[in-house]
Scaffold this motif. Structure first.
Motif, PDB file in Angstrom:
ATOM      1  N   ASN A   7      30.076  12.311  35.502  1.00 53.22           N
ATOM      2  CA  ASN A   7      30.645  12.985  36.663  1.00 53.22           C
ATOM      3  C   ASN A   7      29.629  13.994  37.190  1.00 53.22           C
ATOM      4  OD1 ASN A   7      33.151  11.635  36.364  1.00 53.22           O
ATOM      5  ND2 ASN A   7      33.650  13.042  34.695  1.00 53.22           N
ATOM      6  N   ARG A   8      29.533  14.106  38.521  1.00 53.30           N
ATOM      7  CA  ARG A   8      28.519  14.960  39.126  1.00 53.30           C
ATOM      8  C   ARG A   8      29.157  15.976  40.059  1.00 53.30           C
ATOM      9  NH1 ARG A   8      23.653  14.193  36.432  1.00 53.30           N
ATOM     10  NH2 ARG A   8      23.321  11.963  36.072  1.00 53.30           N
ATOM     11  N   HIS A  13      24.859  18.287  41.998  1.00 56.30           N
ATOM     12  CA  HIS A  13      24.725  16.962  41.381  1.00 56.30           C
ATOM     13  C   HIS A  13      24.463  17.016  39.877  1.00 56.30           C
ATOM     14  CE1 HIS A  13      24.748  15.605  45.479  1.00 56.30           C
ATOM     15  NE2 HIS A  13      23.634  16.263  45.763  1.00 56.30           N
ATOM     16  N   GLN A  14      24.696  18.176  39.269  1.00 54.67           N
ATOM     17  CA  GLN A  14      24.607  18.266  37.822  1.00 54.67           C
ATOM     18  C   GLN A  14      25.862  17.667  37.198  1.00 54.67           C
ATOM     19  OE1 GLN A  14      21.808  19.508  36.108  1.00 54.67           O
ATOM     20  NE2 GLN A  14      21.000  19.380  38.197  1.00 54.67           N
ATOM     21  N   SER A  15      25.744  17.246  35.939  1.00 57.07           N
ATOM     22  CA  SER A  15      26.894  16.665  35.235  1.00 57.07           C
ATOM     23  C   SER A  15      27.990  17.716  35.057  1.00 57.07           C
ATOM     24  CB  SER A  15      26.459  16.154  33.856  1.00 57.07           C
ATOM     25  OG  SER A  15      25.532  15.098  33.988  1.00 57.07           O
ATOM     26  N   ILE A  16      29.228  17.295  35.229  1.00 60.60           N
ATOM     27  CA  ILE A  16      30.378  18.160  34.989  1.00 60.60           C
ATOM     28  C   ILE A  16      31.361  17.408  34.107  1.00 60.60           C
ATOM     29  CG2 ILE A  16      30.159  19.543  37.089  1.00 60.60           C
ATOM     30  CD1 ILE A  16      32.168  17.759  38.448  1.00 60.60           C
ATOM     31  N   HIS A  17      32.299  18.145  33.519  1.00 67.27           N
ATOM     32  CA  HIS A  17      33.214  17.549  32.545  1.00 67.27           C
ATOM     33  C   HIS A  17      34.242  16.642  33.203  1.00 67.27           C
ATOM     34  CE1 HIS A  17      31.531  19.804  29.258  1.00 67.27           C
ATOM     35  NE2 HIS A  17      31.788  20.952  29.844  1.00 67.27           N
ATOM     36  N   SER A  18      34.668  16.971  34.409  1.00 66.33           N
ATOM     37  CA  SER A  18      35.737  16.209  35.028  1.00 66.33           C
ATOM     38  C   SER A  18      35.460  15.966  36.505  1.00 66.33           C
ATOM     39  CB  SER A  18      37.077  16.950  34.879  1.00 66.33           C
ATOM     40  OG  SER A  18      38.087  16.317  35.627  1.00 66.33           O
ATOM     41  N   GLN A  20      37.671  15.398  38.503  1.00 69.32           N
ATOM     42  CA  GLN A  20      38.822  15.922  39.246  1.00 69.32           C
ATOM     43  C   GLN A  20      38.522  17.268  39.886  1.00 69.32           C
ATOM     44  OE1 GLN A  20      42.568  15.194  37.911  1.00 69.32           O
ATOM     45  NE2 GLN A  20      41.962  13.144  37.516  1.00 69.32           N
ATOM     46  N   THR A  21      37.539  18.013  39.374  1.00 68.83           N
ATOM     47  CA  THR A  21      37.214  19.301  39.983  1.00 68.83           C
ATOM     48  C   THR A  21      36.222  19.119  41.130  1.00 68.83           C
ATOM     49  OG1 THR A  21      35.363  19.752  38.509  1.00 68.83           O
ATOM     50  CG2 THR A  21      37.531  20.474  37.781  1.00 68.83           C
ATOM     51  N   GLY A  22      35.296  18.170  40.979  1.00 68.46           N
ATOM     52  CA  GLY A  22      34.302  17.912  42.010  1.00 68.46           C
ATOM     53  C   GLY A  22      33.184  18.933  42.072  1.00 68.46           C
ATOM     54  N   LEU A  23      33.338  20.071  41.400  1.00 67.22           N
ATOM     55  CA  LEU A  23      32.361  21.159  41.476  1.00 67.22           C
ATOM     56  C   LEU A  23      32.091  21.719  40.085  1.00 67.22           C
ATOM     57  CD1 LEU A  23      33.943  23.090  44.471  1.00 67.22           C
ATOM     58  CD2 LEU A  23      31.805  21.791  44.567  1.00 67.22           C
ATOM     59  N   CYS A  24      30.838  22.072  39.847  1.00 69.11           N
ATOM     60  CA  CYS A  24      30.539  22.774  38.595  1.00 69.11           C
ATOM     61  C   CYS A  24      30.936  24.242  38.746  1.00 69.11           C
ATOM     62  CB  CYS A  24      29.060  22.652  38.247  1.00 69.11           C
ATOM     63  SG  CYS A  24      27.942  23.594  39.312  1.00 69.11           S
ATOM     64  N   GLY A  84      37.956  12.324  53.132  1.00 72.00           N
ATOM     65  CA  GLY A  84      38.996  12.112  52.125  1.00 72.00           C
ATOM     66  C   GLY A  84      38.522  12.407  50.719  1.00 72.00           C
ATOM     67  N   GLU A  85      37.517  13.299  50.575  1.00 77.63           N
ATOM     68  CA  GLU A  85      36.982  13.671  49.264  1.00 77.63           C
ATOM     69  C   GLU A  85      37.881  14.754  48.666  1.00 77.63           C
ATOM     70  OE1 GLU A  85      35.727  13.572  46.191  1.00 77.63           O
ATOM     71  OE2 GLU A  85      33.976  12.656  47.150  1.00 77.63           O
ATOM     72  N   LEU A  86      38.928  14.320  47.950  1.00 82.57           N
ATOM     73  CA  LEU A  86      39.955  15.245  47.499  1.00 82.57           C
ATOM     74  C   LEU A  86      39.686  15.849  46.123  1.00 82.57           C
ATOM     75  CD1 LEU A  86      43.188  13.338  48.657  1.00 82.57           C
ATOM     76  CD2 LEU A  86      41.849  15.060  49.889  1.00 82.57           C
ATOM     77  N   ALA A  87      38.622  15.433  45.456  1.00 83.00           N
ATOM     78  CA  ALA A  87      38.369  15.915  44.096  1.00 83.00           C
ATOM     79  C   ALA A  87      38.376  17.441  43.977  1.00 83.00           C
ATOM     80  CB  ALA A  87      37.053  15.333  43.574  1.00 83.00           C
ATOM     81  N   PRO A  88      37.724  18.181  44.896  1.00 79.26           N
ATOM     82  CA  PRO A  88      37.686  19.644  44.734  1.00 79.26           C
ATOM     83  C   PRO A  88      38.923  20.363  45.266  1.00 79.26           C
ATOM     84  CG  PRO A  88      36.338  19.015  46.599  1.00 79.26           C
ATOM     85  CD  PRO A  88      36.851  17.737  45.998  1.00 79.26           C
TER      86      PRO A  88
END
Length: 231
Positions: A7-8, A13-18, A20-24, A84-88
């Motif tokens: 997940n980025r 564009h760094q790796s993130i845990h989920s 679903q957040t879309g953001l570090c 429609g980028e709802l992740a964050p």
């Protein structure tokens, strides 16, 4: 089976845990307000109060947001609407809830009785497929246990997009765009949108609502204040 892609963060564009957040965490924190903000104009303040000195004279519609549109998160908020980028959306709503609760603790705002998302014209809704303001309002409703009003106020004119218009053109574009369909059952309402720029949209809605709901405020994920107000 191959390993799944990491997940980025949508910004760095760094790796993130989920996903679903879309953001570090770093990009999220850097995009949030780091100083007290006037609820009227978005000007940076030394101590948090409802309005700065200039806005105390006019008492404009108070706008509550966790971030400036121009400090890193604007593109993310725009992508919610246009791509429609709802992740964050969930984490930005959580930051808005934190901001609301902090202002309540300072007795600067009172909790509204209901949430009213900015409506889309049916043609725009068909084109986009969803109303981002309604999705945000539903998320805030679940977090704060405040009902969402639906059908009270509708958009009757298919206005041109507000992006690229100055304040005067935005107000002219929105004149007569909304219609109040039934009596407003509450006196304290928060109008919900994704971003507030000149406040032309929410002010046009407030014009119709004020005589029945005199205690109005605006909740949004980011506000685009005039240049220089956060310097």
């Amino acid at each position: 089976m191959g390993a799944s892609l990491p997940n980025r963060c949508l910004l760095c564009h760094q790796s993130i845990h989920s996903a679903q957040t879309g953001l570090c965490g770093d990009c999220l924190q850097q995009g949030l307000y780091r100083q007290p903000i006037c609820l009227g104009c978005g000007r940076g303040m030394t101590l948090q109060s409802r309005y700065c000195g200039g806005c105390q004279q006019t008492e404009p519609l108070p706008v509550i947001a966790p971030a400036s549109y121009h400090q890193g998160l604007g593109g993310v908020v725009a992508d919610i609407k246009y791509r429609g980028e709802l992740a964050p959306l969930q984490v930005l709503c959580e930051m808005l809830v934190n901001r609301i609760e902090a202002l309540e603790a300072l007795n600067i705002i009172s909790r509204p009785q209901a949430l009213l998302p900015v409506p889309l014209h049916p043609s725009r809704l068909r084109q986009r497929g969803f109303n981002q303001a309604y999705v945000i309002a539903e998320t805030l409703s679940a977090a704060l246990n405040i009902p969402v009003l639906d059908g009270i106020l509708v958009r009757t004119l298919a206005t041109k997009a507000q992006a690229g218009l100055d304040g005067k053109a935005r107000r002219r574009n929105l004149k007569g765009a909304f219609m109040l369909m039934q009596p407003v059952p509450f006196t304290r309402i928060a109008i919900v949108d994704d971003v507030v720029t000149t406040a032309s949209t929410v002010e046009e809605m407030a014009r119709l609502l004020r005589w029945q709901a005199p205690d109005l405020q605006v909740w949004c994920l980011a506000r685009a204040q005039a240049p220089g107000l956060l310097d």
